[in-house]
Design an enzyme around this catalytic site. Structure first.
Site, PDB file in Angstrom:
ATOM      1  N   LYS A 172       0.859  -1.200   0.000  1.00 15.35           N
ATOM      2  CA  LYS A 172       0.000   0.000   0.000  1.00 15.35           C
ATOM      3  C   LYS A 172       0.885   1.236   0.000  1.00 15.35           C
ATOM      4  O   LYS A 172       1.445   1.636   1.002  1.00 15.35           O
ATOM      5  CB  LYS A 172      -0.938   0.030   1.217  1.00 15.35           C
ATOM      6  CG  LYS A 172      -2.132   0.923   0.900  1.00 15.35           C
ATOM      7  CD  LYS A 172      -2.664   1.743   2.012  1.00 15.35           C
ATOM      8  CE  LYS A 172      -1.895   2.849   2.563  1.00 15.35           C
ATOM      9  NZ  LYS A 172      -1.729   4.050   1.697  1.00 15.35           N
ATOM     10  N   GLY A 225       7.104   5.125   7.850  1.00 16.77           N
ATOM     11  CA  GLY A 225       6.230   6.287   7.920  1.00 16.77           C
ATOM     12  C   GLY A 225       6.388   6.988   9.253  1.00 16.77           C
ATOM     13  O   GLY A 225       7.440   6.879   9.902  1.00 16.77           O
ATOM     14  N   THR A 229       1.748   6.781  13.401  1.00 22.47           N
ATOM     15  CA  THR A 229       1.158   5.677  12.617  1.00 22.47           C
ATOM     16  C   THR A 229       1.817   4.349  13.007  1.00 22.47           C
ATOM     17  O   THR A 229       1.139   3.326  13.122  1.00 22.47           O
ATOM     18  CB  THR A 229       1.359   5.908  11.096  1.00 22.47           C
ATOM     19  OG1 THR A 229       1.034   7.252  10.801  1.00 22.47           O
ATOM     20  CG2 THR A 229       0.500   4.982  10.282  1.00 22.47           C
ATOM     21  N   GLU A 247      10.008   1.536  10.472  1.00 20.33           N
ATOM     22  CA  GLU A 247      11.017   2.574  10.181  1.00 20.33           C
ATOM     23  C   GLU A 247      10.291   3.907  10.288  1.00 20.33           C
ATOM     24  O   GLU A 247       9.469   4.235   9.439  1.00 20.33           O
ATOM     25  CB  GLU A 247      11.582   2.386   8.764  1.00 20.33           C
ATOM     26  CG  GLU A 247      12.254   1.048   8.521  1.00 20.33           C
ATOM     27  CD  GLU A 247      13.545   0.876   9.296  1.00 20.33           C
ATOM     28  OE1 GLU A 247      14.108   1.891   9.759  1.00 20.33           O
ATOM     29  OE2 GLU A 247      13.981  -0.276   9.459  1.00 20.33           O
ATOM     30  N   CYS A 281      13.754  11.268   6.094  1.00 17.20           N
ATOM     31  CA  CYS A 281      13.788  10.931   7.526  1.00 17.20           C
ATOM     32  C   CYS A 281      15.196  11.128   8.094  1.00 17.20           C
ATOM     33  O   CYS A 281      15.365  11.348   9.284  1.00 17.20           O
ATOM     34  CB  CYS A 281      13.335   9.498   7.722  1.00 17.20           C
ATOM     35  SG  CYS A 281      14.270   8.337   6.709  1.00 17.20           S
ATOM     36  N   GLU A 384       9.828  16.356  15.207  1.00 15.73           N
ATOM     37  CA  GLU A 384      10.146  16.206  13.783  1.00 15.73           C
ATOM     38  C   GLU A 384       9.291  17.176  12.957  1.00 15.73           C
ATOM     39  O   GLU A 384       8.062  17.142  13.039  1.00 15.73           O
ATOM     40  CB  GLU A 384       9.876  14.773  13.318  1.00 15.73           C
ATOM     41  CG  GLU A 384      10.275  14.563  11.871  1.00 15.73           C
ATOM     42  CD  GLU A 384       9.905  13.192  11.319  1.00 15.73           C
ATOM     43  OE1 GLU A 384       8.775  12.742  11.524  1.00 15.73           O
ATOM     44  OE2 GLU A 384      10.779  12.586  10.666  1.00 15.73           O
TER      45      GLU A 384
HETATM   46  P1  NAD Z   1       2.345   8.336   7.544  1.00 12.90           P
HETATM   47  O1  NAD Z   1       2.632   7.558   8.774  1.00 12.90           O
HETATM   48  O2  NAD Z   1       1.265   9.353   7.593  1.00 12.90           O
HETATM   49  O3  NAD Z   1       1.925   7.360   6.337  1.00 12.90           O
HETATM   50  C1  NAD Z   1       2.766   6.325   5.905  1.00 12.90           C
HETATM   51  C2  NAD Z   1       1.926   5.237   5.279  1.00 12.90           C
HETATM   52  O4  NAD Z   1       1.112   4.633   6.287  1.00 12.90           O
HETATM   53  C3  NAD Z   1       0.972   5.724   4.190  1.00 12.90           C
HETATM   54  O5  NAD Z   1       0.940   4.767   3.153  1.00 12.90           O
HETATM   55  C4  NAD Z   1      -0.358   5.769   4.915  1.00 12.90           C
HETATM   56  O6  NAD Z   1      -1.481   5.651   4.093  1.00 12.90           O
HETATM   57  C5  NAD Z   1      -0.238   4.571   5.842  1.00 12.90           C
HETATM   58  N1  NAD Z   1      -1.118   4.585   7.015  1.00 12.90           N
HETATM   59  C6  NAD Z   1      -1.583   5.657   7.691  1.00 12.90           C
HETATM   60  N2  NAD Z   1      -2.363   5.241   8.731  1.00 12.90           N
HETATM   61  C7  NAD Z   1      -2.356   3.890   8.705  1.00 12.90           C
HETATM   62  C8  NAD Z   1      -2.942   2.882   9.527  1.00 12.90           C
HETATM   63  N3  NAD Z   1      -3.700   3.187  10.578  1.00 12.90           N
HETATM   64  N4  NAD Z   1      -2.705   1.595   9.233  1.00 12.90           N
HETATM   65  C9  NAD Z   1      -1.922   1.263   8.172  1.00 12.90           C
HETATM   66  N5  NAD Z   1      -1.345   2.175   7.359  1.00 12.90           N
HETATM   67  C10 NAD Z   1      -1.564   3.465   7.626  1.00 12.90           C
HETATM   68  O7  NAD Z   1       3.723   8.955   7.094  1.00 12.90           O
HETATM   69  P2  NAD Z   1       4.003   9.958   5.908  1.00 12.90           P
HETATM   70  O8  NAD Z   1       3.471  11.304   6.304  1.00 12.90           O
HETATM   71  O9  NAD Z   1       3.576   9.341   4.627  1.00 12.90           O
HETATM   72  O10 NAD Z   1       5.614   9.985   5.906  1.00 12.90           O
HETATM   73  C11 NAD Z   1       6.376  10.844   6.683  1.00 12.90           C
HETATM   74  C12 NAD Z   1       6.986  10.114   7.857  1.00 12.90           C
HETATM   75  O11 NAD Z   1       7.697   8.980   7.424  1.00 12.90           O
HETATM   76  C13 NAD Z   1       7.994  10.966   8.620  1.00 12.90           C
HETATM   77  O12 NAD Z   1       7.775  10.827   9.994  1.00 12.90           O
HETATM   78  C14 NAD Z   1       9.331  10.358   8.227  1.00 12.90           C
HETATM   79  O13 NAD Z   1      10.364  10.547   9.167  1.00 12.90           O
HETATM   80  C15 NAD Z   1       8.970   8.930   8.089  1.00 12.90           C
HETATM   81  N6  NAD Z   1       9.947   8.216   7.283  1.00 12.90           N
HETATM   82  C16 NAD Z   1      10.791   7.340   7.905  1.00 12.90           C
HETATM   83  C17 NAD Z   1      11.764   6.658   7.167  1.00 12.90           C
HETATM   84  C18 NAD Z   1      12.715   5.684   7.820  1.00 12.90           C
HETATM   85  O14 NAD Z   1      13.340   4.928   7.089  1.00 12.90           O
HETATM   86  N7  NAD Z   1      12.849   5.653   9.130  1.00 12.90           N
HETATM   87  C19 NAD Z   1      11.877   6.901   5.793  1.00 12.90           C
HETATM   88  C20 NAD Z   1      11.008   7.801   5.207  1.00 12.90           C
HETATM   89  C21 NAD Z   1      10.041   8.452   5.955  1.00 12.90           C
END
Ligand code: NAD
Length: 485
Positions: A172, A225, A229, A247, A281, A384
């Site tokens: 997804k 993400g 979440t 992650e 990130c 963040e």
């Molecule tokens: P997000 O958590 O809002 O969404 C990430 C994904 O999770 C999306 O596909 C979203 O639709 C899905 N999602 C949301 N709620 C969910 C649920 N209840 N159940 C299952 N899936 C769900 O994050 P974002 O805004 O897309 O990304 C930004 C974040 O990602 C930042 O905090 C960033 O630091 C982090 N990030 C971390 C890494 C890493 O490797 N540590 C890499 C890139 C981004």
């Protein structure tokens, strides 16, 4: 452009037949219609993955690797188009997508295709009495959930090891940046990936992501993400004892020691702060500079920031584009306002860039922003922001900077700039993070363990760590017969 879900080897509209727009952040205009999928689509995708698992898991590592190589070849043939789609969907400069995002997605498929062919398992002989052999078997259908900042790069970082090790998957992608995932789906069909091995379902987190995580047919969840979440997913997955890789967010320090080579450290810290509009990130969003060189560093740093070419992401000369969405823009801007309330000085940026073309009038642009004068306990220093905002603070000695660097809920990465190798080792050992870069930033080797501590996540991706996450070890103990006579 109307996107579709890949389920059981074919493209399907969502069961609801409802769509929502994907917005081009540079123009504020809709660029695609995204399937608003829900539990019914997820159920179909998991069922397709379940049916495909016995066949896919019994293919040889070589056969699976050849299919991944074929996907990589097709991505390579479509590199320019994919880079344009990524830029249009995310707001990142097309030059960055062409140089980093898409080549890395291609490398992910090639790397894990090679890795699985060269992998081995352990044997533990018991003094001639028995032989233990560890089998590493695929888990079954797995869930792969990715964010919007590096869309194809991070999605493929999960798909490639999951499929290479013999699992089937339901992916997804972020609903904010779905376009390259849709193109990948089409290319996987063209590559001849058997139906059901990879299913890609578009949709929002609550409507499509949550039922995927909760589905009893899903054996593991690999999630990248936000930290909030991640916590929701951990709560949903725990009662079913699913394997989890999380992650999550970061608030990474860049440490400039008194003996740093500033010719390297200044552009390095600038790149770490502002690459991809600060939406990585691993971005170094807190710069700590030894007090003895603080003024010199700051002068040179803002000069470097002034050189960044901000503009329309579609222009090949642009180095810094738009942030991903209106909501995200408003969040970042609210942190800049908070920095002022907390007593910070906005040394550079803080507003909308000047001189953008007319096509970008409604786009979500924020200048690269440099803030000084904030204490380590300020919210802007601890939370963040995930945008083009960096704080710069002085430190007195190594103990002082290590204390400040570790004083956030996050623990993803750090970079340390020094010409003293002993100091580099001493500081690196005491930083509570998953990755430390010394005199570099984002220098990535796909074999190394990648992940975070504290609120930055649980588990590691990359190289053998990923091959292990996507397999279950099983020990087989074979008692050996006594030799006759
Ligand atoms: P997000 O958590 O809002 O969404 C990430 C994904 O999770 C999306 O596909 C979203 O639709 C899905 N999602 C949301 N709620 C969910 C649920 N209840 N159940 C299952 N899936 C769900 O994050 P974002 O805004 O897309 O990304 C930004 C974040 O990602 C930042 O905090 C960033 O630091 C982090 N990030 C971390 C890494 C890493 O490797 N540590 C890499 C890139 C981004």
């Amino acid at each position: 452009m109307r996107l579709a879900n890949l389920i059981d080897g074919a493209l399907h509209p969502p069961a609801s037949d409802a769509y929502f727009p994907s917005i081009n952040p540079a123009t504020g205009e809709a660029c695609a219609e995204v399937p608003d999928s829900g539990a019914e689509d997820i159920n179909r995708a998991v069922e397709a993955a379940r049916c495909a698992f016995p066949g896919w898991s019994s293919t040889s590592a070589y056969e699976r690797a050849m299919l991944l190589f074929r996907i990589a070849d097709l991505l390579t043939a479509n590199l320019n188009e994919l880079a344009q789609l990524e830029s249009q969907d995310n707001g990142k400069p097309v030059s960055l997508a062409r140089r980093i995002d898409i080549p890395r997605a291609i490398a992910n498929f090639r790397f894990f295709a090679g890795a699985v062919m060269h992998d081995h398992t352990e044997a533990h002989p018991m003094d001639g009495r028995a032989l233990n052999v560890t089998l590493r078997q695929p888990l079954g259908p797995v869930a792969l959930i990715s964010p919007w900042n590096l869309p194809l790069y991070l999605l493929s970082w999960k798909i490639a090891p999951a499929l290479a090790t013999g699992n089937t998957a339901v992916a997804k992608p972020s609903e904010v940046t779905p376009m390259t995932a849709h193109r990948l789906a089409v290319l996987c069909v063209e590559a001849g990936l058997p139906p059901g091995v990879l299913n890609i379902v578009h949709g929002r987190g609550a409507a499509a992501g949550a039922p995927l995580v909760e589905h009893e047919g899903i054996k593991a969840v690999s999630f990248t993400g936000g930290t909030v979440t991640g916590a929701t997913i951990a709560r949903a997955a725990a009662p079913q004892f699913k394997k989890l890789s999380l992650e999550l967010g970061g608030k990474n320090p860049t440490i400039i020691c008194a003996d740093a080579d500033l010719d390297e450290a200044v552009p390095g810290a600038c790149r770490a702060a502002f690459t991809n509009q600060g939406e990585i990130c691993l971005c170094g969003s807190r710069i700590f500079v030894h007090a003895s060189i603080y003024d010199t560093f700051l002068d040179r740093f803002v000069t470097e920031v002034d050189r960044i070419r901000v503009g329309d992401p579609a222009d090949p000369e642009t180095q810094f584009g738009a942030v991903v969405s209106r909501d995200h823009h408003d969040k970042v801007v609210s942190y800049i306002a908070l920095a002022k309330e907390e007593g910070g000085t906005i040394l550079r940026g803080g507003g909308r860039p000047q001189g953008l073309p007319d096509t970008c009038t409604d786009g979500f642009f924020i200048e690269p922003t440099v803030i000084t004068g904030l204490g380590p306990t300020c919210r802007v220093q601890r939370e963040e922001i995930f945008g083009p905002v960096v704080t710069v603070s002085p430190f007195d000695d190594d103990d002082h900077v290590i204390g400040m660097a570790n004083d956030t809920p996050y623990g993803l990465s750090a970079s340390v700039w020094t010409t003293n190798l002993n100091r580099a080792h001493r500081i690196a050992a005491r930083l509570d993070v998953g990755t430390v870069w010394v005199n570099c930033w984002l220098l990535r080797d796909l074999r190394v363990p990648f992940g975070g501590t504290k609120a930055s996540g649980v588990g590691r991706e990359g190289g053998r760590e990923a091959l292990r996450f996507f397999t279950e070890p099983k020990n087989v103990c074979i008692q050996l017969e006594e030799p006759n006579g």
